[in-house]
Every structure is written in structure tokens, then in C-alpha cells.
Design an enzyme around this catalytic site. Structure first.
Site, PDB file in Angstrom:
ATOM      1  N   GLY A  68     -23.339 -14.242  -7.067  1.00  0.00           N
ATOM      2  CA  GLY A  68     -23.206 -14.977  -5.810  1.00  0.00           C
ATOM      3  C   GLY A  68     -24.483 -15.069  -5.009  1.00  0.00           C
ATOM      4  N   TYR A 111      -9.843  -6.679 -17.287  1.00  0.00           N
ATOM      5  CA  TYR A 111      -9.909  -7.351 -15.992  1.00  0.00           C
ATOM      6  C   TYR A 111      -8.527  -7.275 -15.341  1.00  0.00           C
ATOM      7  CZ  TYR A 111     -14.291  -9.599 -17.574  1.00  0.00           C
ATOM      8  OH  TYR A 111     -15.554  -9.867 -18.029  1.00  0.00           O
TER       9      TYR A 111
END
Length: 332
Positions: free
Chosen positions: A209, A56
Site C-alpha cells: 500500500g 489466509y
């Protein structure tokens, strides 16, 4: 904060974990100071489980967590780390490497970036098709014996792979996408995990989301946002999925909660072996997500929610075609 067992490992973790991926650019630019403040707020609220990956932000996320944990009691925090994804300087993904030598190499760098002597849960981010899972898990088991790792996890592994891995060393948990919009694990993977006493740390509980209740058809992903390539966010797929969200919004409003809170509560309701990972990047998102802990769903509530958003009606795969082909969890 209530706690839940992480499978049969003996470890107790907070009922919600904090997934930190979005703090390192995967959903577009993030505010580093706000990210640290969000981690602090989560810890202060009783969240003990922080999830990251060494890829990440090419190490940025681990360094961010190191900063956030500075001055904190390390023994009160469980850090889960995924490894094995290969990156290039431009940010591209170049496959996976889960060879035993690579396992130990990745771990050495992770320990240095995190500024810690051990990782609580260590797992390959993806099953490497070129390396038997027994070899990968065996190498992590060596690190458990040496004290550098406490527990071994898997990510996006299929039922057969889970059995093979667990035969080498007890697997604490499987990290895998699970939400109202992604329920594939219910067919074979979840039953095997429950048979073997393996917990589930569920990521994508808000479907990137979509289930936040805030995404609109006119909205465009920001630069660097992986959702720009997600099939569920494209054209008519997005329109169909947002219709499902509107159905859920009506049910949530009738219960005095947000769509996000109801979606998280649904995952929590699926069993005490479920640990949802919330991907909040800001404190206001975190506060809303934590509110899901106060939502109790009856069997009737669950039935209505699932009827409003049947998984088979969700439009689009959860990853684009190339990535779907790399997922061991999707191979039957």
C-alpha cells in the site's frame, strides 16, 4: 485482457492476477460481500489467475473463492494455492510444514474448501528448512501425476533452491515480492528463473500500500493489519518512503496516471515473464489497478521512475527481522 505465458509451463494467464489475501483479514477487517463482488468484477474483466493460501484466514480465503466461483466455468479460472504455514486458534504463525505427508494432507483440505477436483498451481508458501526441497516437490509431483495439481510453483525461494526443485519437476513460476521498493530478485533469483524458463508472479507490487499513493504519515494500520509490524511503515522509515512516493506522484501526474498505476506498469514492463498480483479488496481499487494495463512506459520513463525511487534508498526491510530470517530468498 492480454495474457502472458506462465514461464515455460505452457499455461497462459491474464497479464494481471488477483491476490486474494487481503480479503481474509491480513490488512484488517474486510467486507465479504464486497470481496466476492471484487472477484466477480475481476473475472468479468478477464482476470483468470486467482492467488490464495490455505492459511489466509485459516481457510476463509479458499471458502470465499469457492463462493465467488459458484456458477462460473472452472476451466476458465486458474487458482494458485500456497500451503504449509501453521496457524493457531489465536491467528498466530507457528512455522512451516512441507513434509510429503503434510503436502497431501494440506491439499486434501484445500480441494474440499475450494469445491474443486484440482488446483492449477500448488506451492509451498515458504521453503521448509527441515525438509529437503526435493522431497516437497516430489510429493507435489505425485499429486500432478494423480491429477489433483496441474503445475508446481515455489514461493520466496532462493536461486540454489530453485535449481534443486526444478531438477525434480519443472517449476512453472516463482511467487516472490517484486516492486519498485523491493528489487532484490534482480541480483541472482531472476536470472536463474529466466535461465530455467520459470515465470514470476510478483506480489507486493504496491509495497503493501505504500505505492498506492494513498498512505499518509498520520495513518495508522487498523486492528489486525499486518502493516502494524512492517518496518517500512514505522516512524522515520515511513517518512522516508513517503518522500519517495511523492517523487513518483509527480512523474505519474505528468503522465496522467496514478502512482499505483505507474508502479504496476513498471512491474509489467520488466518482461513478459512478469505477472503482477494486484491485491485489490474493493471494486474501485480493482478498476484503478486494471488501468495499469493501458500504461505504456518507454525506456526513458523507466529510467526516470527508477531514478526517483532508487531501491537502495527505501527505508526498512520488507518484513520484520524474525520473518526475514525465515526467507530462503534472502539467504544469498
Amino acid at each position: 485482457m492480454n495474457t502472458r505465458p506462465l514461464g515455460a509451463s505452457g499455461m497462459q494467464v491474464s497479464a494481471l492476477g488477483l491476490g486474494c489475501m487481503g480479503m481474509s483479514g491480513m490488512y484488517g477487517a474486510a467486507d465479504e460481500a464486497e470481496s466476492v463482488a471484487t472477484i466477480h468484477a475481476a473475472l468479468d474483466a478477464g482476470v483468470t489467475l486467482l492467488d490464495t493460501g490455505d492459511f489466509y484466514g485459516m481457510g476463509h480465503n479458499e471458502l470465499l473463492i469457492r463462493e465467488a466461483l459458484r456458477g462460473r466455468n472452472r476451466a476458465q479460472v486458474q487458482v494458485s494455492v500456497k500451503f504449509g504455514v501453521l496457524r493457531d486458534p489465536a491467528g498466530g504463525m507457528n512455522g512451516n510444514d512441507a513434509r510429503p505427508a503434510a503436502v497431501k494432507n494440506f491439499l486434501a483440505y484445500t480441494l474440499r474448501r475450494l469445491g474443486t477436483d484440482y488446483v492449477d498451481i500448488y506451492r509451498p508458501a515458504r521453503v521448509d528448512p527441515n525438509v529437503p526441497i526435493e522431497e516437497t516437490v516430489g510429493a507435489i509431483a505425485d499429486m500432478v501425476k494423480a491429477g489433483y495439481v496441474r503445475f508446481i510453483g515455489l514461493s520466496e525461494a532462493g536461486a540454489e533452491t530453485i535449481r534443486r526443485a526444478h531438477a525434480v519437476h519443472p517449476i512453472a513460476d516463482l511467487q516472490i515480492e517484486y516492486s519498485l521498493f523491493s528489487r532484490g530478485i534482480e541480483r541472482a533469483i531472476l536470472p536463474v528463473c529466466r535461465e530455467l524458463g520459470i515465470g514470476i508472479t510478483a506480489y507486493g507490487v504496491l509495497s503493501r500500500g505504500l505505492l498506492s499513493g494513498r498512505w499518509t504519515r498520520e495513518q495508522s494500520p487498523a486492528s489486525g493489519d499486518m502493516r502494524a509490524f512492517s518496518p517500512r511503515f514505522q516512524g522515520e522509515n515511513l517518512a522516508q518512503n513517503l518522500l519517495l512516493v511523492e517523487r513518483l506522484r509527480e512523474l505519474a501526474a505528468a503522465r496522467g496516471v496514478s502512482v499505483a498505476q505507474m508502479a504496476i506498469a513498471w512491474v509489467l514492463s520488466r518482461g513478459d515473464d512478469m505477472i503482477p498480483l494486484i491485491g485489490s479488496r474493493r471494486r474501485e481499487q480493482l478498476a484503478e489497478a486494471l488501468g495499469a494495463l493501458d500504461v505504456t512506459l518507454s525506456d526513458s520513463d523507466v529510467a526516470q521512475i527508477e531514478a526517483a525511487a532508487p531501491a537502495e534508498v527505501v527505508a526498512g526491510e520488507r518484513y520484520h527481522a524474525h520473518q526475514m530470517r525465515t526467507l530462503d530468498s534472502e539467504k544469498g
